[in-house]
Design a protein around this motif. Structure first.
Motif, PDB file in Angstrom:
ATOM      1  N   GLY A  73      37.994 -17.929  49.270  1.00 28.67           N
ATOM      2  CA  GLY A  73      37.829 -16.734  48.459  1.00 28.67           C
ATOM      3  C   GLY A  73      38.102 -16.913  46.980  1.00 28.67           C
ATOM      4  O   GLY A  73      38.039 -15.946  46.219  1.00 28.67           O
ATOM      5  N   THR A  74      38.392 -18.118  46.533  1.00 30.02           N
ATOM      6  CA  THR A  74      38.656 -18.342  45.117  1.00 30.02           C
ATOM      7  C   THR A  74      37.467 -17.911  44.267  1.00 30.02           C
ATOM      8  O   THR A  74      37.635 -17.254  43.241  1.00 30.02           O
ATOM      9  CB  THR A  74      38.994 -19.824  44.852  1.00 30.02           C
ATOM     10  OG1 THR A  74      40.133 -20.181  45.623  1.00 30.02           O
ATOM     11  CG2 THR A  74      39.259 -20.079  43.380  1.00 30.02           C
ATOM     12  N   CYS A  75      36.271 -18.248  44.693  1.00 30.65           N
ATOM     13  CA  CYS A  75      35.082 -17.888  43.918  1.00 30.65           C
ATOM     14  C   CYS A  75      34.933 -16.374  43.810  1.00 30.65           C
ATOM     15  O   CYS A  75      34.542 -15.850  42.761  1.00 30.65           O
ATOM     16  CB  CYS A  75      33.827 -18.511  44.519  1.00 30.65           C
ATOM     17  SG  CYS A  75      33.515 -18.072  46.245  1.00 30.65           S
ATOM     18  N   LEU A  76      35.269 -15.667  44.862  1.00 32.63           N
ATOM     19  CA  LEU A  76      35.193 -14.202  44.834  1.00 32.63           C
ATOM     20  C   LEU A  76      36.192 -13.613  43.849  1.00 32.63           C
ATOM     21  O   LEU A  76      35.932 -12.579  43.228  1.00 32.63           O
ATOM     22  CB  LEU A  76      35.474 -13.632  46.225  1.00 32.63           C
ATOM     23  CG  LEU A  76      34.427 -13.919  47.282  1.00 32.63           C
ATOM     24  CD1 LEU A  76      34.922 -13.450  48.637  1.00 32.63           C
ATOM     25  CD2 LEU A  76      33.119 -13.259  46.924  1.00 32.63           C
ATOM     26  N   ALA A  77      37.314 -14.246  43.709  1.00 27.26           N
ATOM     27  CA  ALA A  77      38.354 -13.744  42.817  1.00 27.26           C
ATOM     28  C   ALA A  77      37.998 -13.912  41.349  1.00 27.26           C
ATOM     29  O   ALA A  77      38.445 -13.131  40.513  1.00 27.26           O
ATOM     30  CB  ALA A  77      39.683 -14.445  43.114  1.00 27.26           C
ATOM     31  N   VAL A  78      37.196 -14.914  41.017  1.00 29.12           N
ATOM     32  CA  VAL A  78      36.916 -15.194  39.609  1.00 29.12           C
ATOM     33  C   VAL A  78      35.505 -14.816  39.156  1.00 29.12           C
ATOM     34  O   VAL A  78      35.281 -14.658  37.963  1.00 29.12           O
ATOM     35  CB  VAL A  78      37.185 -16.676  39.262  1.00 29.12           C
ATOM     36  CG1 VAL A  78      38.632 -17.048  39.550  1.00 29.12           C
ATOM     37  CG2 VAL A  78      36.230 -17.602  39.975  1.00 29.12           C
ATOM     38  N   ALA A  79      34.574 -14.687  40.069  1.00 26.65           N
ATOM     39  CA  ALA A  79      33.189 -14.405  39.676  1.00 26.65           C
ATOM     40  C   ALA A  79      33.043 -12.973  39.171  1.00 26.65           C
ATOM     41  O   ALA A  79      33.524 -12.037  39.802  1.00 26.65           O
ATOM     42  CB  ALA A  79      32.245 -14.627  40.854  1.00 26.65           C
ATOM     43  N   PRO A  80      32.376 -12.789  38.034  1.00 25.56           N
ATOM     44  CA  PRO A  80      32.114 -11.434  37.550  1.00 25.56           C
ATOM     45  C   PRO A  80      31.240 -10.679  38.556  1.00 25.56           C
ATOM     46  O   PRO A  80      30.467 -11.290  39.302  1.00 25.56           O
ATOM     47  CB  PRO A  80      31.361 -11.659  36.234  1.00 25.56           C
ATOM     48  CG  PRO A  80      31.692 -13.058  35.826  1.00 25.56           C
ATOM     49  CD  PRO A  80      31.894 -13.806  37.103  1.00 25.56           C
ATOM     50  N   PRO A  81      31.350  -9.372  38.590  1.00 25.52           N
ATOM     51  CA  PRO A  81      30.539  -8.564  39.513  1.00 25.52           C
ATOM     52  C   PRO A  81      29.042  -8.867  39.349  1.00 25.52           C
ATOM     53  O   PRO A  81      28.555  -9.023  38.236  1.00 25.52           O
ATOM     54  CB  PRO A  81      30.845  -7.121  39.104  1.00 25.52           C
ATOM     55  CG  PRO A  81      32.184  -7.195  38.439  1.00 25.52           C
ATOM     56  CD  PRO A  81      32.232  -8.540  37.768  1.00 25.52           C
ATOM     57  N   GLY A  82      28.363  -8.984  40.482  1.00 21.27           N
ATOM     58  CA  GLY A  82      26.922  -9.199  40.480  1.00 21.27           C
ATOM     59  C   GLY A  82      26.475 -10.646  40.468  1.00 21.27           C
ATOM     60  O   GLY A  82      25.301 -10.935  40.655  1.00 21.27           O
TER      61      GLY A  82
END
Length: 100
Positions: A73-82
């Protein structure tokens, strides 16, 4: 004992015990390349992913090696919405942890 080695082995040795069941029909990670370029999220994803799932391609797009995903889930925590569409792999697919 070196700093990277624990009584249970190195992180790499422990990760090598896991199994990966790749879902060859469906990736559980999709990137909106336009949104990634507009937000400069690509280099961030490349830097933070502990499994090196993301890579910067020569054409500027972000490559995804979803079969290596640790589902942390690291990518989910840092990726901007969309930018990122992520869900757990279908049942029985993805990483199968053998050691905590």
């Amino acid at each position: 004992m070196s700093k990277s080695k624990t009584p249970f082995g190195t992180v790499t040795e422990r990760l090598d015990k896991n199994r990966y069941e790749t879902d060859v029909e469906q990736s559980h990670i999709q990137i909106d390349q336009k949104a990634a370029a507009a937000t400069s999220a690509g280099p961030l994803l490349v830097r933070v992913c502990p499994a090196h799932v993301y890579s910067q391609q020569l054409d500027g797009t972000i490559g995804v090696l979803y079969a290596a995903c640790l589902e942390c889930g690291t990518c989910l925590a840092v990726a901007p919405p969309g930018v990122l569409s992520w869900h757990y792999p279908r049942g029985g697919k993805g990483i199968i942890f053998r050691e905590g």
